[in-house]
Design a protein around this motif. Structure first.
Motif, PDB file in Angstrom:
ATOM      1  N   SER A   7      -9.044  -6.597  58.109  1.00 45.61           N
ATOM      2  CA  SER A   7      -9.186  -7.764  57.178  1.00 45.61           C
ATOM      3  C   SER A   7      -8.392  -7.454  55.642  1.00 45.61           C
ATOM      4  O   SER A   7      -8.520  -6.435  55.157  1.00 45.61           O
ATOM      5  CB  SER A   7     -10.744  -8.250  56.656  1.00 45.61           C
ATOM      6  OG  SER A   7     -10.977  -9.174  55.951  1.00 45.61           O
ATOM      7  N   THR A   9      -6.072  -9.985  52.369  1.00 47.44           N
ATOM      8  CA  THR A   9      -5.820 -11.324  52.050  1.00 47.44           C
ATOM      9  C   THR A   9      -4.359 -11.260  51.311  1.00 47.44           C
ATOM     10  O   THR A   9      -3.780 -10.323  51.192  1.00 47.44           O
ATOM     11  CB  THR A   9      -6.941 -11.468  51.022  1.00 47.44           C
ATOM     12  OG1 THR A   9      -6.279 -13.155  50.162  1.00 47.44           O
ATOM     13  CG2 THR A   9      -6.708 -10.754  49.713  1.00 47.44           C
ATOM     14  N   TRP A  38      -7.077 -13.908  54.972  1.00 44.62           N
ATOM     15  CA  TRP A  38      -7.852 -14.580  54.551  1.00 44.62           C
ATOM     16  C   TRP A  38      -7.118 -15.246  53.485  1.00 44.62           C
ATOM     17  O   TRP A  38      -6.587 -14.590  52.342  1.00 44.62           O
ATOM     18  CB  TRP A  38      -9.056 -13.993  53.909  1.00 44.62           C
ATOM     19  CG  TRP A  38      -9.940 -13.602  54.946  1.00 44.62           C
ATOM     20  CD1 TRP A  38     -10.175 -12.177  55.209  1.00 44.62           C
ATOM     21  CD2 TRP A  38     -10.934 -14.274  55.682  1.00 44.62           C
ATOM     22  NE1 TRP A  38     -11.066 -11.985  56.276  1.00 44.62           N
ATOM     23  CE2 TRP A  38     -11.727 -13.276  56.582  1.00 44.62           C
ATOM     24  CE3 TRP A  38     -11.477 -15.514  56.025  1.00 44.62           C
ATOM     25  CZ2 TRP A  38     -12.617 -13.605  57.492  1.00 44.62           C
ATOM     26  CZ3 TRP A  38     -12.458 -15.900  56.720  1.00 44.62           C
ATOM     27  CH2 TRP A  38     -13.052 -14.929  57.415  1.00 44.62           C
ATOM     28  N   GLU A  67      -7.190 -17.286  58.321  1.00 40.98           N
ATOM     29  CA  GLU A  67      -8.451 -18.141  58.202  1.00 40.98           C
ATOM     30  C   GLU A  67      -8.399 -18.656  56.708  1.00 40.98           C
ATOM     31  O   GLU A  67      -7.887 -18.083  55.468  1.00 40.98           O
ATOM     32  CB  GLU A  67      -9.631 -17.274  58.266  1.00 40.98           C
ATOM     33  CG  GLU A  67      -9.826 -16.911  59.586  1.00 40.98           C
ATOM     34  CD  GLU A  67     -10.619 -17.817  60.388  1.00 40.98           C
ATOM     35  OE1 GLU A  67     -10.968 -18.899  59.805  1.00 40.98           O
ATOM     36  OE2 GLU A  67     -10.960 -17.588  61.409  1.00 40.98           O
ATOM     37  N   VAL A  69     -10.000 -20.500  53.293  1.00 39.68           N
ATOM     38  CA  VAL A  69     -11.084 -20.703  52.487  1.00 39.68           C
ATOM     39  C   VAL A  69     -10.850 -21.464  51.270  1.00 39.68           C
ATOM     40  O   VAL A  69      -9.719 -21.425  50.604  1.00 39.68           O
ATOM     41  CB  VAL A  69     -11.678 -19.218  51.950  1.00 39.68           C
ATOM     42  CG1 VAL A  69     -12.282 -18.694  53.356  1.00 39.68           C
ATOM     43  CG2 VAL A  69     -10.769 -18.417  51.178  1.00 39.68           C
ATOM     44  N   LYS A  77     -11.446 -11.512  48.533  1.00 45.14           N
ATOM     45  CA  LYS A  77     -11.306 -12.046  49.864  1.00 45.14           C
ATOM     46  C   LYS A  77     -11.089 -11.250  50.865  1.00 45.14           C
ATOM     47  O   LYS A  77     -11.408 -11.562  52.129  1.00 45.14           O
ATOM     48  CB  LYS A  77     -10.167 -13.211  49.832  1.00 45.14           C
ATOM     49  CG  LYS A  77     -10.290 -14.495  48.713  1.00 45.14           C
ATOM     50  CD  LYS A  77      -9.317 -15.507  49.077  1.00 45.14           C
ATOM     51  CE  LYS A  77      -7.826 -15.142  49.269  1.00 45.14           C
ATOM     52  NZ  LYS A  77      -7.392 -14.862  47.747  1.00 45.14           N
ATOM     53  N   TYR A  81     -15.819 -12.073  53.187  1.00 41.77           N
ATOM     54  CA  TYR A  81     -16.159 -12.876  54.293  1.00 41.77           C
ATOM     55  C   TYR A  81     -16.434 -12.104  55.805  1.00 41.77           C
ATOM     56  O   TYR A  81     -17.320 -12.377  56.528  1.00 41.77           O
ATOM     57  CB  TYR A  81     -15.237 -14.058  54.610  1.00 41.77           C
ATOM     58  CG  TYR A  81     -14.801 -14.730  53.451  1.00 41.77           C
ATOM     59  CD1 TYR A  81     -15.325 -15.725  53.047  1.00 41.77           C
ATOM     60  CD2 TYR A  81     -13.555 -14.781  52.928  1.00 41.77           C
ATOM     61  CE1 TYR A  81     -15.399 -16.499  51.748  1.00 41.77           C
ATOM     62  CE2 TYR A  81     -13.078 -15.234  51.702  1.00 41.77           C
ATOM     63  CZ  TYR A  81     -14.053 -16.135  51.095  1.00 41.77           C
ATOM     64  OH  TYR A  81     -14.012 -16.990  50.096  1.00 41.77           O
TER      65      TYR A  81
END
Length: 391
Positions: A7, A9, A38, A67, A69, A77, A81
């Protein structure tokens, strides 16, 4: 088997090179089940139309997806999530790094040994000076002596990858208003603060492999503002005051367990001395050399001379001599071509990563030669710490 998610950002200043991060994650020896980027609609109001073709073209491939947001919690971020899906393993990475192909496997190996700890390939050691916490810039940035040890004084640094085990985190970790108030740009510190509260230790895995900073990605980096600019220290003070006010017992137990900076320096020195004594003992029947004759090689000699004689070191070993180089040397210089292939020897690495491969290649034909890596950068930091403390 637990699902493994990577994950991260990004934001407009770096989005053009993010595809390189994804490419490095696809090349991992151990692949993740999913890779999620993200992005905030505040940063990219036109969403897909604001993204470069290089990124749009790989969306949906090999487990990678973007994704969207609506809120913008900046660097937070990358974990916020993903960690709320609590039954998966989450590895967070940064958007400015091309990751070595051992990154995921290194973190996963640590996770298998320490399933209830945070595992990180980069950490800082939190210390205290008297009854105060050391400033952020004073936290030790080398933790070689603690590899594979669960500790509460290690702060995981996100740049090289951090693994969070399943069921790590709770609603307190994801409190948007508190994040904005105490740590708007300091995700590493915010997470450490909550790990302290929940009693979750950090394990330093060591840095297997070599990550590469993506060219041009540092033009908008936060480390100058956060570190030297003092924003990290302001964040730490606010978080610790909050901890003292709400959980005094937790704070006092954690703080009392921190090493004084002078204690850490002594511990580090003893560790490196023991590492060299192991080398001298193991190689006592071989000719022992230090590879190179530059700054790193001299740093090794300086460290050895700081606590013992260097009689075991036969010479600095180089690919070729530079004219008049040996006149200023206390240890003689020898070219690799002068080695006797029938005589066993050992070579301590005294060069940086740019020359390491070249030197090892030059020694390939010497079958009785053993290569030894040491933590030269850690030793350099130890000298810096000693100097700053007047030792």
């Amino acid at each position: 088997m637990q699902k493994l998610l990577i994950s991260f950002t990004s934001y407009p200043a770096r989005i053009k090179t993010v595809y390189k991060v994804v490419e490095s994650l696809w090349k991992q020896r151990q692949r993740a089940d999913e890779i999620v980027l993200w992005l905030s609609t505040e940063d990219f109001p036109k969403q897909w139309d604001d993204l470069p073709k290089s990124l749009k073209s790989i969306n949906g491939q090999n487990g990678f997806r973007v994704e969207w947001v609506n809120e913008n919690l900046k660097s937070h971020k990358k974990y916020l999530y993903s960690l709320q899906n609590r039954d998966q393993i989450v590895i967070t990475v940064d958007d400015d790094t091309y990751y070595d192909d051992m990154m995921v496997s290194t973190l996963m190996e640590s996770y298998r040994k320490h399933p209830y700890a945070v595992s990180a390939r980069n950490v800082h050691i939190i210390t205290r000076q008297g009854e105060k916490l050391s400033p952020y810039e004073g936290w030790a940035q080398s933790a070689t002596e603690f590899i594979g040890v669960e500790r509460m004084d290690l702060c995981a640094i996100g740049v090289n990858g951090i693994l969070y085990p399943p069921y790590c985190g709770n609603e307190r970790w994801f409190n948007r208003e508190q994040i904005k108030k105490f740590a708007p740009n300091q995700d590493d510190l915010w997470l450490k603060f909550h790990e302290i509260i929940d009693g979750i230790p950090t394990v330093y895995t060591g840095m297997e492999g070599q990550d590469q900073v993506i060219e041009g990605s540092q033009e908008s980096a936060l480390y100058t503002e956060n570190g030297k600019g003092g924003a990290n220290d302001s964040c730490i003070l606010g978080l610790l005051d909050e901890l003292k006010n709400n959980d005094r017992n937790i704070y006092e137990k954690w703080f009392s367990g921190l090493l004084q900076k002078s204690e850490l320096i002594q511990l580090k020195r003893k560790y490196y001395e023991l590492e060299f004594e192991k080398i001298f003992l193991a190689q006592s029947r071989k000719d022992l050399y230090v590879c190179g004759a530059g700054n790193y090689a001299h740093l090794i000699i300086d460290f050895i001379e700081s606590y013992r004689e260097t009689n075991e070191i036969k010479a600095f070993l180089v690919t070729r001599r530079i004219e008049n180089q040996e006149k200023s040397e206390t240890i003689r210089i020898k070219e690799i071509s002068e080695l006797d292939q029938s005589v066993p020897c050992a070579v301590i690495c005294g060069v940086g990563k740019n020359y390491r491969h070249e030197m090892k290649q030059s020694l390939n034909e010497y079958k009785l030669c053993e290569w030894i890596d040491v933590d030269v950068q850690g030793i350099a930091r130890l000298f810096q710490m000693e100097q700053s403390q007047g030792i």
